[in-house]
Design an enzyme around this catalytic site. Structure first.
Site, PDB file in Angstrom:
ATOM      1  N   ASN A  21       0.859  -1.184   0.000  1.00  0.00           N
ATOM      2  CA  ASN A  21       0.000   0.000   0.000  1.00  0.00           C
ATOM      3  C   ASN A  21       0.896   1.236   0.000  1.00  0.00           C
ATOM      4  O   ASN A  21       1.529   1.534   1.010  1.00  0.00           O
ATOM      5  CB  ASN A  21      -0.893  -0.035   1.259  1.00  0.00           C
ATOM      6  CG  ASN A  21      -1.734   1.210   1.421  1.00  0.00           C
ATOM      7  OD1 ASN A  21      -1.810   2.050   0.521  1.00  0.00           O
ATOM      8  ND2 ASN A  21      -2.372   1.345   2.580  1.00  0.00           N
ATOM      9  N   TRP A  22       0.944   1.918  -1.135  1.00  0.00           N
ATOM     10  CA  TRP A  22       1.836   3.096  -1.242  1.00  0.00           C
ATOM     11  C   TRP A  22       1.261   4.313  -0.523  1.00  0.00           C
ATOM     12  O   TRP A  22       1.926   5.320  -0.385  1.00  0.00           O
ATOM     13  CB  TRP A  22       2.099   3.413  -2.717  1.00  0.00           C
ATOM     14  CG  TRP A  22       3.220   2.592  -3.312  1.00  0.00           C
ATOM     15  CD1 TRP A  22       3.668   1.384  -2.865  1.00  0.00           C
ATOM     16  CD2 TRP A  22       4.035   2.930  -4.453  1.00  0.00           C
ATOM     17  NE1 TRP A  22       4.714   0.948  -3.652  1.00  0.00           N
ATOM     18  CE2 TRP A  22       4.956   1.871  -4.632  1.00  0.00           C
ATOM     19  CE3 TRP A  22       4.071   4.011  -5.333  1.00  0.00           C
ATOM     20  CZ2 TRP A  22       5.903   1.882  -5.668  1.00  0.00           C
ATOM     21  CZ3 TRP A  22       5.007   4.012  -6.365  1.00  0.00           C
ATOM     22  CH2 TRP A  22       5.918   2.959  -6.525  1.00  0.00           C
ATOM     23  N   LYS A  23      -0.019   4.229  -0.114  1.00  0.00           N
ATOM     24  CA  LYS A  23      -0.682   5.365   0.548  1.00  0.00           C
ATOM     25  C   LYS A  23      -0.494   6.629  -0.321  1.00  0.00           C
ATOM     26  O   LYS A  23      -0.493   6.524  -1.534  1.00  0.00           O
ATOM     27  CB  LYS A  23      -0.135   5.543   1.975  1.00  0.00           C
ATOM     28  CG  LYS A  23      -0.197   4.223   2.760  1.00  0.00           C
ATOM     29  CD  LYS A  23       0.039   4.377   4.230  1.00  0.00           C
ATOM     30  CE  LYS A  23      -0.072   3.019   4.917  1.00  0.00           C
ATOM     31  NZ  LYS A  23       0.024   3.096   6.368  1.00  0.00           N
ATOM     32  N   HIS A  30      -9.385   1.085   5.239  1.00  0.00           N
ATOM     33  CA  HIS A  30      -8.092   1.245   5.923  1.00  0.00           C
ATOM     34  C   HIS A  30      -8.293   2.165   7.133  1.00  0.00           C
ATOM     35  O   HIS A  30      -9.093   3.098   7.081  1.00  0.00           O
ATOM     36  CB  HIS A  30      -7.061   1.830   4.955  1.00  0.00           C
ATOM     37  CG  HIS A  30      -5.669   1.774   5.499  1.00  0.00           C
ATOM     38  ND1 HIS A  30      -5.213   2.668   6.442  1.00  0.00           N
ATOM     39  CD2 HIS A  30      -4.654   0.911   5.263  1.00  0.00           C
ATOM     40  CE1 HIS A  30      -3.958   2.349   6.750  1.00  0.00           C
ATOM     41  NE2 HIS A  30      -3.596   1.288   6.056  1.00  0.00           N
ATOM     42  N   GLU A  49      -6.639   4.520   8.219  1.00  0.00           N
ATOM     43  CA  GLU A  49      -6.416   5.947   7.946  1.00  0.00           C
ATOM     44  C   GLU A  49      -7.655   6.579   7.333  1.00  0.00           C
ATOM     45  O   GLU A  49      -7.958   7.746   7.591  1.00  0.00           O
ATOM     46  CB  GLU A  49      -5.178   6.106   7.044  1.00  0.00           C
ATOM     47  CG  GLU A  49      -3.901   5.854   7.847  1.00  0.00           C
ATOM     48  CD  GLU A  49      -2.749   5.258   7.058  1.00  0.00           C
ATOM     49  OE1 GLU A  49      -2.768   5.293   5.821  1.00  0.00           O
ATOM     50  OE2 GLU A  49      -1.816   4.741   7.713  1.00  0.00           O
ATOM     51  N   GLU A 108      -4.952  -5.027  10.690  1.00  0.00           N
ATOM     52  CA  GLU A 108      -3.915  -4.022  10.867  1.00  0.00           C
ATOM     53  C   GLU A 108      -4.143  -3.287  12.193  1.00  0.00           C
ATOM     54  O   GLU A 108      -4.946  -2.348  12.255  1.00  0.00           O
ATOM     55  CB  GLU A 108      -3.955  -2.996   9.725  1.00  0.00           C
ATOM     56  CG  GLU A 108      -3.668  -3.568   8.361  1.00  0.00           C
ATOM     57  CD  GLU A 108      -3.128  -2.506   7.401  1.00  0.00           C
ATOM     58  OE1 GLU A 108      -2.038  -2.714   6.875  1.00  0.00           O
ATOM     59  OE2 GLU A 108      -3.786  -1.470   7.220  1.00  0.00           O
ATOM     60  N   GLY A 141       3.210   1.999  10.837  1.00  0.00           N
ATOM     61  CA  GLY A 141       4.228   3.039  10.712  1.00  0.00           C
ATOM     62  C   GLY A 141       4.979   3.342  11.992  1.00  0.00           C
ATOM     63  O   GLY A 141       5.562   4.418  12.139  1.00  0.00           O
ATOM     64  N   SER A 152       3.920  -2.364  10.173  1.00  0.00           N
ATOM     65  CA  SER A 152       5.378  -2.437  10.348  1.00  0.00           C
ATOM     66  C   SER A 152       5.979  -3.773   9.903  1.00  0.00           C
ATOM     67  O   SER A 152       6.918  -4.273  10.529  1.00  0.00           O
ATOM     68  CB  SER A 152       5.766  -2.120  11.798  1.00  0.00           C
ATOM     69  OG  SER A 152       5.377  -0.803  12.141  1.00  0.00           O
ATOM     70  N   GLY A 167       5.131   1.261   4.393  1.00  0.00           N
ATOM     71  CA  GLY A 167       6.436   1.875   4.111  1.00  0.00           C
ATOM     72  C   GLY A 167       7.407   0.988   3.346  1.00  0.00           C
ATOM     73  O   GLY A 167       8.048   1.450   2.389  1.00  0.00           O
TER      74      GLY A 167
HETATM   75  P1  13P Z   1       3.399   0.218   7.545  1.00  0.00           P
HETATM   76  O1  13P Z   1       3.876  -1.070   6.894  1.00  0.00           O
HETATM   77  O2  13P Z   1       4.118   1.419   7.038  1.00  0.00           O
HETATM   78  O3  13P Z   1       3.386   0.098   9.037  1.00  0.00           O
HETATM   79  O4  13P Z   1       1.873   0.429   7.082  1.00  0.00           O
HETATM   80  C1  13P Z   1       0.968  -0.605   7.217  1.00  0.00           C
HETATM   81  C2  13P Z   1      -0.271  -0.237   6.518  1.00  0.00           C
HETATM   82  O5  13P Z   1      -1.030   0.600   6.966  1.00  0.00           O
HETATM   83  C3  13P Z   1      -0.566  -0.911   5.235  1.00  0.00           C
HETATM   84  O6  13P Z   1      -1.851  -0.661   4.806  1.00  0.00           O
END
Ligand code: 13P
Length: 248
Positions: free
Chosen positions: A8-10, A93, A95, A163, A169, A208, A230
């Site tokens: 997921n590049w967000k 997600h 977020e 998640e 993160g 993470s 990430g």
């Molecule tokens: P990280 O791998 O950066 O912790 O993010 C996880 C995430 O939210 C994937 O959707």
């Protein structure tokens, strides 16, 4: 079941960073035993999909609207994602739940829209740190799962991603026991809801995930892949995670 390594590049990435995808495809040129998916921002989806043609890489969106088209300025429908080359879409997600107030009901409607457009929704669920501290993790997961997944889903039309919000993160991954407990709980609940079909629904872990912890996480029962933030931005790191999953 074919396991799934999803990146997921967000809200990251530009045309210039598509070089990472080219590098990934060079590293992962040999046949792999799992599925490999990248979910870029919508601006890069078509270009990434064009690069992925004839390779093992699949492309997904990060969100979709519940409707197929219409007066919804700034939104993107599942049909449009499919038209641009996506085969998956992340919905719910944390977020988006936190920043856009997305509820379980809305997430479920998005998952249904995704299925109708021929996309596989990756439905995200996860507790916050305070919820875990309060001992409410399984309650929260049970409620989110119940409210967010469509009825009648099958292994071919649904992926669930666990998640924990506090692990995203932060470099704070849950213990093996914590991940094992939640994944087993999700499998049990999926079985109650979907019957025997639930055995093959992929349950991803996210939060993470790195090359350094991937092998340990992939050895946990009912962990059928990862949703990587990430570390999916760097070809070498994501490739190492894909390799670890292939070997699991
Ligand atoms: P990280 O791998 O950066 O912790 O993010 C996880 C995430 O939210 C994937 O959707």
């Amino acid at each position: 079941m074919k396991k799934l390594a999803a990146g997921n590049w967000k809200m990251n990435g530009s045309v210039a960073t598509l070089t990472e995808v080219a590098t990934l495809l060079k590293i992962q040129s040999t046949p792999i035993c799992c599925e490999m998916l990248l979910c870029p921002p919508a601006t890069l989806l078509s270009q990434m999909a064009a690069m992925a043609v004839g390779t093992a890489l699949k492309i997904g969106g990060q969100n979709c609207h519940t409707k197929g088209s219409g007066a919804h300025t700034g939104d993107i429908s599942a049909t449009m994602l499919q038209d641009a080359g996506a085969t998956y879409v992340i919905v719910g997600h944390s977020e988006r739940r936190a920043e856009h107030g997305e509820t379980d009901t809305l997430v479920r409607a998005k998952a249904i829209a995704a299925q109708s457009a021929g996309l596989v929704p990756i439905v995200c669920i996860g507790e916050t740190g305070p919820e875990r501290d309060a001992g409410a993790t399984l309650d929260v997961i049970g409620t989110q799962l119940h409210g967010s997944i469509p009825d009648g889903a099958t292994a071919a039309t649904l992926v669930v991603a666990y998640e924990p919000v506090w692990a995203i993160g932060t470099d704070h991954t849950p213990t093996v026991e914590q991940i094992a407990e939640v994944h087993a709980f999700i499998r049990t609940r999926l079985t109650a809801r979907l019957g025997t079909e639930a055995a093959d629904v992929r349950i991803l872990y996210g939060g993470s995930v790195k090359p350094s912890n991937a092998t340990k996480i992939f050895a946990i029962p009912h962990v059928n892949g990862a949703l990587v933030g990430g570390a999916s931005l760097k070809a070498a790191d994501f490739a190492a995670i894909v390799t670890a999953l292939s070997a699991a």
